[in-house]
Design a protein around this motif. Structure first.
Motif, PDB file in Angstrom:
ATOM      1  N   ILE A 291       0.834  -1.203   0.000  1.00  0.00           N
ATOM      2  CA  ILE A 291       0.000   0.000   0.000  1.00  0.00           C
ATOM      3  C   ILE A 291       0.867   1.252   0.000  1.00  0.00           C
ATOM      4  O   ILE A 291       0.614   2.206  -0.744  1.00  0.00           O
ATOM      5  N   THR A 292       1.902   1.246   0.835  1.00  0.00           N
ATOM      6  CA  THR A 292       2.807   2.397   0.912  1.00  0.00           C
ATOM      7  C   THR A 292       3.446   2.675  -0.444  1.00  0.00           C
ATOM      8  O   THR A 292       3.485   3.823  -0.912  1.00  0.00           O
ATOM      9  N   ALA A 293       3.931   1.613  -1.095  1.00  0.00           N
ATOM     10  CA  ALA A 293       4.565   1.782  -2.407  1.00  0.00           C
ATOM     11  C   ALA A 293       3.559   2.254  -3.456  1.00  0.00           C
ATOM     12  O   ALA A 293       3.868   3.119  -4.294  1.00  0.00           O
ATOM     13  N   PHE A 294       2.341   1.701  -3.416  1.00  0.00           N
ATOM     14  CA  PHE A 294       1.319   2.072  -4.400  1.00  0.00           C
ATOM     15  C   PHE A 294       0.934   3.542  -4.245  1.00  0.00           C
ATOM     16  O   PHE A 294       0.836   4.280  -5.241  1.00  0.00           O
ATOM     17  N   MET A 295       0.707   3.979  -3.014  1.00  0.00           N
ATOM     18  CA  MET A 295       0.302   5.371  -2.782  1.00  0.00           C
ATOM     19  C   MET A 295       1.410   6.345  -3.165  1.00  0.00           C
ATOM     20  O   MET A 295       1.144   7.447  -3.635  1.00  0.00           O
ATOM     21  N   HIS A 296       2.647   5.925  -2.943  1.00  0.00           N
ATOM     22  CA  HIS A 296       3.778   6.784  -3.332  1.00  0.00           C
ATOM     23  C   HIS A 296       3.888   6.878  -4.854  1.00  0.00           C
ATOM     24  O   HIS A 296       4.141   7.955  -5.398  1.00  0.00           O
ATOM     25  N   GLN A 297       3.656   5.756  -5.534  1.00  0.00           N
ATOM     26  CA  GLN A 297       3.821   5.722  -6.990  1.00  0.00           C
ATOM     27  C   GLN A 297       2.626   6.308  -7.730  1.00  0.00           C
ATOM     28  O   GLN A 297       2.774   6.887  -8.805  1.00  0.00           O
ATOM     29  N   TYR A 298       1.423   6.178  -7.125  1.00  0.00           N
ATOM     30  CA  TYR A 298       0.200   6.644  -7.791  1.00  0.00           C
ATOM     31  C   TYR A 298      -0.604   7.545  -6.848  1.00  0.00           C
ATOM     32  O   TYR A 298      -1.673   7.175  -6.357  1.00  0.00           O
ATOM     33  N   PRO A 299      -0.119   8.750  -6.606  1.00  0.00           N
ATOM     34  CA  PRO A 299      -0.769   9.640  -5.634  1.00  0.00           C
ATOM     35  C   PRO A 299      -2.153  10.115  -6.048  1.00  0.00           C
ATOM     36  O   PRO A 299      -2.923  10.592  -5.202  1.00  0.00           O
ATOM     37  N   GLU A 300      -2.496   9.981  -7.344  1.00  0.00           N
ATOM     38  CA  GLU A 300      -3.799  10.444  -7.817  1.00  0.00           C
ATOM     39  C   GLU A 300      -4.899   9.400  -7.616  1.00  0.00           C
ATOM     40  O   GLU A 300      -6.071   9.673  -7.884  1.00  0.00           O
TER      41      GLU A 300
ATOM     42  N   HIS B  53      -7.333   7.296  -5.314  1.00  0.00           N
ATOM     43  CA  HIS B  53      -7.934   7.280  -3.978  1.00  0.00           C
ATOM     44  C   HIS B  53      -8.193   5.832  -3.591  1.00  0.00           C
ATOM     45  O   HIS B  53      -9.109   5.192  -4.112  1.00  0.00           O
ATOM     46  N   LEU B  54      -7.386   5.306  -2.692  1.00  0.00           N
ATOM     47  CA  LEU B  54      -7.403   3.888  -2.353  1.00  0.00           C
ATOM     48  C   LEU B  54      -8.278   3.635  -1.128  1.00  0.00           C
ATOM     49  O   LEU B  54      -8.172   4.320  -0.115  1.00  0.00           O
ATOM     50  N   THR B  55      -9.157   2.636  -1.235  1.00  0.00           N
ATOM     51  CA  THR B  55      -9.978   2.184  -0.108  1.00  0.00           C
ATOM     52  C   THR B  55      -9.749   0.690   0.084  1.00  0.00           C
ATOM     53  O   THR B  55      -9.738  -0.062  -0.883  1.00  0.00           O
ATOM     54  N   VAL B  56      -9.553   0.269   1.335  1.00  0.00           N
ATOM     55  CA  VAL B  56      -9.318  -1.138   1.645  1.00  0.00           C
ATOM     56  C   VAL B  56     -10.463  -1.638   2.524  1.00  0.00           C
ATOM     57  O   VAL B  56     -10.799  -1.014   3.538  1.00  0.00           O
ATOM     58  N   LYS B  57     -11.076  -2.753   2.110  1.00  0.00           N
ATOM     59  CA  LYS B  57     -12.196  -3.344   2.837  1.00  0.00           C
ATOM     60  C   LYS B  57     -11.915  -4.811   3.128  1.00  0.00           C
ATOM     61  O   LYS B  57     -11.150  -5.458   2.404  1.00  0.00           O
TER      62      LYS B  57
END
Length: 277
Positions: free
Chosen positions: A109-118, A120-124
């Motif tokens: 998740i950390t790597a994904f958010m850093h690489q794709y800041p645009e 909006h990630l939700t985890v369920k």
């Protein structure tokens, strides 16, 4: 037939009532009622039975629901296609099993958010018993889960990410007769049952616990032994806090990503799948 009426219809089902749907969508309750009345007038049949404060779908409502969901899904996907760029953006909802969410996914998740800041990630959390419906109804876009090595599904597109080990762990230098087991909905519970069929002793007790983390903590406290994915207990094994025994079931699980077979694979989903190990 207006899209907002269909969204109202779906939301009433999701949250369980007209009042809660109004709160979630930001409408007055009278507007929610009006949306449904207009939809029922157009269809010529009632969609809900009002039983006191409870609303339930009529037979017509049950038949209409999958078509309403498909229309909403296609509308959402059409908007994504139109605004699609090379750079992933917008919403992405991931369903994740408990063990992966705690022990495997945070770095990804950390790597994904850093690489794709645009994005909006939700985890369920995923519902193992209803996973295909969660994906079909767009509650989640992609599921990440632990399943048996031979897992197949006619409704899903499955990507095996990596083979994993299911290890039998116990506290060091402590005799225990308790077997701590997961709930029956857990994907590897049948493997535990098979192990117990051939290896349990008459004096052993079986204790079912509601979470992987609870099971691990109880094993660390010396309350019993258990079969858990190796990535859950690797640190404790390396530190000597837990010992493990080899069994014939070690190579019986794997980590998967899955989405519905009819799901349009967006740039967001592709970006996630490419980042996964």
């Amino acid at each position: 037939m207006e899209l907002r009426h269909l969204i109202t219809f779906r939301t009433i089902i999701d949250v369980g009532g007209f009042k809660k749907a109004a709160e979630q969508l930001g409408y007055a309750q009278s507007s929610i009622t009006a949306h449904i009345k207009e939809l029922e007038k157009e269809l010529g049949y009632p969609l809900f039975d009002r039983l006191g404060k409870k609303v339930v779908l009529t037979q017509t409502g049950e038949r209409f629901l999958p078509y309403a969901l498909d229309i909403i899904r296609l509308y959402t996907e059409s908007k994504e296609v139109i605004r699609q760029t090379d750079q992933p953006s917008g919403d992405l909802t991931i369903g994740v099993s408990e063990s992966l969410l705690i022990y495997w996914l945070p770095n990804i998740i950390t790597a994904f958010m850093h690489q794709y800041p645009e994005v909006h990630l939700t985890v369920k959390p995923i519902d193992y018993e209803d996973l295909a419906d969660q994906l079909k109804q767009n509650e989640i876009d992609v599921a990440l889960l632990v399943e048996t090595n031979s897992w197949l599904s006619s409704e899903l597109k499955i990507h095996k990410l990596t083979d994993e080990k299911l290890v039998l762990v116990h506290p060091p230098k402590k005799e225990t007769t308790n077997m701590l087991v997961t709930e029956y909905t857990c994907s590897w519970r049948p493997i535990i049952e098979e192990y117990l069929t051939y290896h349990s002793q008459p004096t052993e007790n079986k204790l079912e616990l509601p979470s992987i983390e609870a099971i691990k903590k109880c094993v660390l406290l010396g309350l019993g032994k258990s079969m858990l994915p190796q990535f859950v207990v690797k640190e404790e094994i390396d530190q000597g806090k837990l010992h493990y025994e080899k069994t014939k079931f070690e190579d019986s699980i794997a980590i998967y990503a899955a989405h519905h077979k009819d799901k349009w694979v967006s740039a967001n989903i592709n970006a996630l799948l490419e980042l996964l190990p």
